[in-house]
Design a protein around this motif. Structure first.
Motif, PDB file in Angstrom:
ATOM      1  N   LYS A   1       0.772  -0.966   0.024  1.00 19.82           N
ATOM      2  CA  LYS A   1       0.095   0.014  -0.069  1.00 19.82           C
ATOM      3  C   LYS A   1       0.834   1.361   0.007  1.00 19.82           C
ATOM      4  N   GLU A   2       1.860   1.106  -0.690  1.00 21.87           N
ATOM      5  CA  GLU A   2       2.842   2.396  -0.941  1.00 21.87           C
ATOM      6  C   GLU A   2       2.563   2.951  -2.014  1.00 21.87           C
ATOM      7  N   PRO A   3       2.797   4.227  -2.493  1.00 22.79           N
ATOM      8  CA  PRO A   3       2.613   4.725  -3.673  1.00 22.79           C
ATOM      9  C   PRO A   3       3.798   4.409  -4.577  1.00 22.79           C
ATOM     10  N   ILE A   4       3.179   3.779  -5.786  1.00 17.02           N
ATOM     11  CA  ILE A   4       3.889   3.222  -6.812  1.00 17.02           C
ATOM     12  C   ILE A   4       4.917   4.033  -7.490  1.00 17.02           C
ATOM     13  N   ILE A   5       6.142   3.794  -7.586  1.00 18.62           N
ATOM     14  CA  ILE A   5       7.013   4.779  -8.056  1.00 18.62           C
ATOM     15  C   ILE A   5       8.011   3.794  -9.014  1.00 18.62           C
ATOM     16  N   PHE A   6       7.680   4.062 -10.147  1.00 12.88           N
ATOM     17  CA  PHE A   6       8.412   3.368 -11.186  1.00 12.88           C
ATOM     18  C   PHE A   6       9.706   4.004 -11.722  1.00 12.88           C
ATOM     19  N   SER A   7      10.710   3.383 -11.517  1.00 10.27           N
ATOM     20  CA  SER A   7      11.923   3.879 -11.899  1.00 10.27           C
ATOM     21  C   SER A   7      12.162   3.660 -13.139  1.00 10.27           C
TER      22      SER A   7
END
Ligand code: C2E
Ligand code: CA
Ligand code: CA
Length: 306
Positions: A34-40
């Motif tokens: 449930k963490e914000p999705i950060i796509f590298s």
């Protein structure tokens, strides 16, 4: 397609699906936390690469199963008031998605240096079509086939072309080649040598999209070009830009000076057609005269015009 090939295609598809699920699995894990999705950037690039690999396999499969076909777009001579030749344009006839534009499947094959597979495949299909017309007693018109500059890295290109054309016994004047500028070949010496050998074999050479690339004038001055094809961006300037119109006039004058034919491509309106005729451009290709069409429709207009 052989069962061996179909096994290979299925196993290839499986391996790319495995890759995709790795990306999907990682997204799922992130979502569970449930963490914000950060796509590298690396992650997104990996996903893009997997997408590209899947597309490449689908295009290979399309080639193996004859889903790649060609449409023909006639070229019109405004002086003689008739069709004088045509251009073969690749299409992907997808069983579920219908007709797919070359803008979807040509660039990935160019990016992976596999565009020769499509170009030689289209050449083979065009020669087979010309051969079938001759057999039926219908007099064919020349058809041009697009060649990417990347094709010219193969030193055996003209031999391969000759082999295909001879296989169908098609007279060489019935096949022309359009050199596109969508990619650039850094070995200009080899490009020019192959063009010369094609020319010596009796094929006509067209310089496509003239004026759009960075090497148009360079190639024109060194290669044995028979026909210039003016890029459609110039045609769109007719009636909108005086500078654009003057550039068009200059290109037509240049071709008259060099004694080579010129085709204006992408002509959509009567106004454009009239302007081009007035500045001495006699060959026109565009929706105003005819859109690219399936070979059945082309055969009908060919028979009607003969
Ligand atoms: P191109 O060689 O410049 O082909 C002309 C494109 O302009 C074609 O798009 C044609 O359908 C379109 N066109 C023709 N008349 C008009 C018009 O009046 N208005 C407008 N807006 N467009 C017009 P298409 O068929 O989608 O092909 C796009 C490009 O894909 C081609 O541009 C060519 O670079 C590439 N291509 C197509 N077939 C092949 C092939 O067999 N081999 C290679 N290497 N490239 C191909
Ligand atoms: Ca072309
Ligand atoms: Ca073009």
């Amino acid at each position: 397609m052989s069962s061996e090939n179909s096994k290979q295609t299925i196993s290839n598809q499986q391996s790319s699906t495995e890759g995709l699920s790795t990306v999907a699995d990682r997204s799922f894990l992130v979502m569970q936390k449930k963490e914000p999705i950060i796509f590298s950037d690396g992650f997104l690039q990996e996903a893009e690469e997997i997408k590209e690999q899947i597309l490449l396999k689908q295009i290979s499969f399309a080639l193996e199963t004859s889903q790649i076909i060609f449409y023909l777009q006639p070229v019109f001579n405004t002086k003689k008031l008739k069709f004088i030749s045509a251009e073969a344009l690749a299409r992907w006839q997808h069983p579920e998605q219908g007709l797919i534009s070359p803008d979807i499947f040509i660039p990935p094959f160019e990016r992976h240096s596999r565009i020769h597979e499509i170009d030689l495949y289209i050449l083979d299909a065009v020669c087979s079509f010309q051969h079938s017309l001759l057999k039926e007693g219908i007099r064919p018109l020349p058809i041009s086939v697009n060649l990417s500059q990347l094709d010219f890295y193969d030193q055996a290109l003209s031999d391969k072309i000759l082999f295909i054309v001879e296989k169908y016994g098609v007279p060489h004047f019935l096949i022309c080649f359009e050199i596109t500028e969508s990619t650039y070949m850094d070995n200009q010496k080899q490009l020019l040598a192959t063009l010369q050998s094609l020319k010596n074999l009796g094929f006509s050479i067209l310089l496509d999209d003239f004026g759009s690339g960075y090497s148009s004038l360079d190639i024109l001055s060194k290669a044995p070009i028979d026909i210039l094809k003016i890029d459609k961006d110039f045609i769109q300037m007719i009636g909108c830009s005086k500078k654009g119109e003057r550039a068009l006039q200059t290109i037509v004058n240049l071709s008259i000076d060099l004694k080579i034919d010129v085709i204006a491509e992408g002509v959509e309106t009567k106004e454009q057609s009239n302007f081009l005729a007035a500045i001495g451009c006699t060959h026109i290709q565009g929706y105003f005269y005819a859109k690219p069409m399936p070979i059945k429709a082309y055969k009908e207009i060919l028979q009607a015009s003969r």
